[in-house]
Design a protein around this motif. Structure first.
Motif, PDB file in Angstrom:
ATOM      1  N   THR A 131       1.897 -14.640   0.621  1.00 17.87           N
ATOM      2  CA  THR A 131       1.778 -14.207  -0.769  1.00 17.87           C
ATOM      3  C   THR A 131       0.790 -13.055  -0.826  1.00 17.87           C
ATOM      4  N   VAL A 132       1.162 -11.981  -1.504  1.00 20.23           N
ATOM      5  CA  VAL A 132       0.330 -10.779  -1.554  1.00 20.23           C
ATOM      6  C   VAL A 132      -0.877 -11.034  -2.450  1.00 20.23           C
ATOM      7  N   LEU A 133      -2.075 -10.845  -1.872  1.00 20.77           N
ATOM      8  CA  LEU A 133      -3.314 -10.980  -2.625  1.00 20.77           C
ATOM      9  C   LEU A 133      -3.775  -9.644  -3.188  1.00 20.77           C
ATOM     10  N   SER A 134      -3.622  -8.581  -2.388  1.00 18.16           N
ATOM     11  CA  SER A 134      -4.023  -7.245  -2.838  1.00 18.16           C
ATOM     12  C   SER A 134      -3.289  -6.192  -2.012  1.00 18.16           C
ATOM     13  N   THR A 135      -3.237  -4.981  -2.538  1.00 17.25           N
ATOM     14  CA  THR A 135      -2.635  -3.858  -1.830  1.00 17.25           C
ATOM     15  C   THR A 135      -3.538  -2.653  -1.944  1.00 17.25           C
ATOM     16  N   ALA A 136      -3.549  -1.829  -0.896  1.00 15.48           N
ATOM     17  CA  ALA A 136      -4.316  -0.586  -0.894  1.00 15.48           C
ATOM     18  C   ALA A 136      -3.754   0.329   0.181  1.00 15.48           C
ATOM     19  N   ASP A 137      -3.389   1.541  -0.202  1.00 17.87           N
ATOM     20  CA  ASP A 137      -2.912   2.570   0.737  1.00 17.87           C
ATOM     21  C   ASP A 137      -1.763   2.091   1.610  1.00 17.87           C
ATOM     22  N   GLY A 138      -0.807   1.366   1.042  1.00 17.67           N
ATOM     23  CA  GLY A 138       0.368   0.939   1.795  1.00 17.67           C
ATOM     24  C   GLY A 138       0.140  -0.268   2.684  1.00 17.67           C
ATOM     25  N   THR A 139      -1.030  -0.912   2.579  1.00 20.07           N
ATOM     26  CA  THR A 139      -1.335  -2.111   3.353  1.00 20.07           C
ATOM     27  C   THR A 139      -1.583  -3.264   2.389  1.00 20.07           C
ATOM     28  N   ALA A 140      -0.950  -4.386   2.661  1.00 17.79           N
ATOM     29  CA  ALA A 140      -1.089  -5.563   1.807  1.00 17.79           C
ATOM     30  C   ALA A 140      -1.893  -6.641   2.524  1.00 17.79           C
ATOM     31  N   THR A 141      -2.753  -7.310   1.777  1.00 19.38           N
ATOM     32  CA  THR A 141      -3.463  -8.478   2.279  1.00 19.38           C
ATOM     33  C   THR A 141      -2.683  -9.695   1.826  1.00 19.38           C
ATOM     34  N   LEU A 142      -2.335 -10.561   2.790  1.00 22.81           N
ATOM     35  CA  LEU A 142      -1.453 -11.691   2.524  1.00 22.81           C
ATOM     36  C   LEU A 142      -2.167 -13.010   2.763  1.00 22.81           C
ATOM     37  N   GLN A 143      -1.865 -13.991   1.920  1.00 20.15           N
ATOM     38  CA  GLN A 143      -2.356 -15.341   2.150  1.00 20.15           C
ATOM     39  C   GLN A 143      -1.213 -16.158   2.722  1.00 20.15           C
ATOM     40  N   LEU A 144      -1.453 -16.794   3.869  1.00 19.99           N
ATOM     41  CA  LEU A 144      -0.449 -17.603   4.535  1.00 19.99           C
ATOM     42  C   LEU A 144      -0.423 -18.997   3.934  1.00 19.99           C
ATOM     43  N   PRO A 145       0.678 -19.730   4.078  1.00 18.33           N
ATOM     44  CA  PRO A 145       0.785 -21.071   3.496  1.00 18.33           C
ATOM     45  C   PRO A 145      -0.313 -22.028   3.965  1.00 18.33           C
ATOM     46  N   GLY A 146      -0.810 -21.876   5.177  1.00 18.99           N
ATOM     47  CA  GLY A 146      -1.860 -22.751   5.693  1.00 18.99           C
ATOM     48  C   GLY A 146      -3.254 -22.356   5.255  1.00 18.99           C
ATOM     49  N   GLY A 147      -3.377 -21.257   4.496  1.00 22.42           N
ATOM     50  CA  GLY A 147      -4.671 -20.809   4.005  1.00 22.42           C
ATOM     51  C   GLY A 147      -5.235 -19.607   4.736  1.00 22.42           C
ATOM     52  N   GLY A 148      -4.580 -19.167   5.803  1.00 22.66           N
ATOM     53  CA  GLY A 148      -5.049 -18.012   6.552  1.00 22.66           C
ATOM     54  C   GLY A 148      -4.783 -16.705   5.817  1.00 22.66           C
ATOM     55  N   ILE A 149      -5.384 -15.635   6.326  1.00 21.40           N
ATOM     56  CA  ILE A 149      -5.237 -14.308   5.746  1.00 21.40           C
ATOM     57  C   ILE A 149      -4.664 -13.382   6.818  1.00 21.40           C
ATOM     58  N   ALA A 150      -3.740 -12.518   6.418  1.00 20.13           N
ATOM     59  CA  ALA A 150      -3.149 -11.529   7.324  1.00 20.13           C
ATOM     60  C   ALA A 150      -2.985 -10.219   6.566  1.00 20.13           C
ATOM     61  N   THR A 151      -2.839  -9.125   7.298  1.00 23.06           N
ATOM     62  CA  THR A 151      -2.541  -7.835   6.685  1.00 23.06           C
ATOM     63  C   THR A 151      -1.230  -7.321   7.257  1.00 23.06           C
ATOM     64  N   ALA A 152      -0.495  -6.581   6.434  1.00 20.34           N
ATOM     65  CA  ALA A 152       0.776  -6.009   6.861  1.00 20.34           C
ATOM     66  C   ALA A 152       1.022  -4.711   6.104  1.00 20.34           C
ATOM     67  N   ARG A 153       1.702  -3.795   6.765  1.00 21.87           N
ATOM     68  CA  ARG A 153       2.051  -2.515   6.151  1.00 21.87           C
ATOM     69  C   ARG A 153       3.376  -2.634   5.414  1.00 21.87           C
ATOM     70  N   GLY A 154       3.453  -1.993   4.252  1.00 23.39           N
ATOM     71  CA  GLY A 154       4.690  -1.988   3.485  1.00 23.39           C
ATOM     72  C   GLY A 154       4.412  -2.049   1.996  1.00 23.39           C
ATOM     73  N   ASP A 155       5.488  -1.909   1.225  1.00 23.59           N
ATOM     74  CA  ASP A 155       5.381  -1.924  -0.235  1.00 23.59           C
ATOM     75  C   ASP A 155       5.522  -3.347  -0.758  1.00 23.59           C
ATOM     76  N   ALA A 156       4.583  -3.749  -1.606  1.00 22.47           N
ATOM     77  CA  ALA A 156       4.630  -5.064  -2.232  1.00 22.47           C
ATOM     78  C   ALA A 156       3.733  -5.048  -3.465  1.00 22.47           C
ATOM     79  N   THR A 157       3.931  -6.023  -4.337  1.00 23.18           N
ATOM     80  CA  THR A 157       3.096  -6.147  -5.528  1.00 23.18           C
ATOM     81  C   THR A 157       2.297  -7.444  -5.438  1.00 23.18           C
ATOM     82  N   VAL A 158       1.167  -7.475  -6.107  1.00 22.60           N
ATOM     83  CA  VAL A 158       0.296  -8.642  -6.085  1.00 22.60           C
ATOM     84  C   VAL A 158       1.036  -9.847  -6.659  1.00 22.60           C
TER      85      VAL A 158
END
Length: 73
Positions: free
Chosen positions: A21-48
């Motif tokens: 689930t997208v938590l935030s976006t900046a400069d084409g990079t999204a910060t994602l929250q994983l189902p287990g509670g972890g955090i990951a980053t990925a490149r691409g277009d998405a909305t919070v």
């Protein structure tokens, strides 16, 4: 005979397709929250707030907003 490098790559596991689930976006990079509670980053277009599929640091597309069940083994 196949290329040895190609044969070696065939032995390695492929990168898993994950959902987050997208938590935030900046400069084409999204910060994602994983189902287990972890955090990951990925490149691409998405909305919070959007659920997305990602693999190897790249967003591959939208994911359906379904309930996630985590089972500990």
């Amino acid at each position: 005979m196949a290329n040895p490098y190609t044969r070696l790559l065939g032995l390695l596991p492929s990168r898993p397709l994950q959902v987050g689930t997208v938590l935030s976006t900046a400069d084409g990079t999204a910060t994602l929250q994983l189902p287990g509670g972890g955090i990951a980053t990925a490149r691409g277009d998405a909305t919070v707030g959007q659920s997305v599929f990602f693999r190897d640091g790249n967003i591959e597309g939208n994911a359906p907003s379904l309930a996630v069940e985590i089972i500990e083994i």
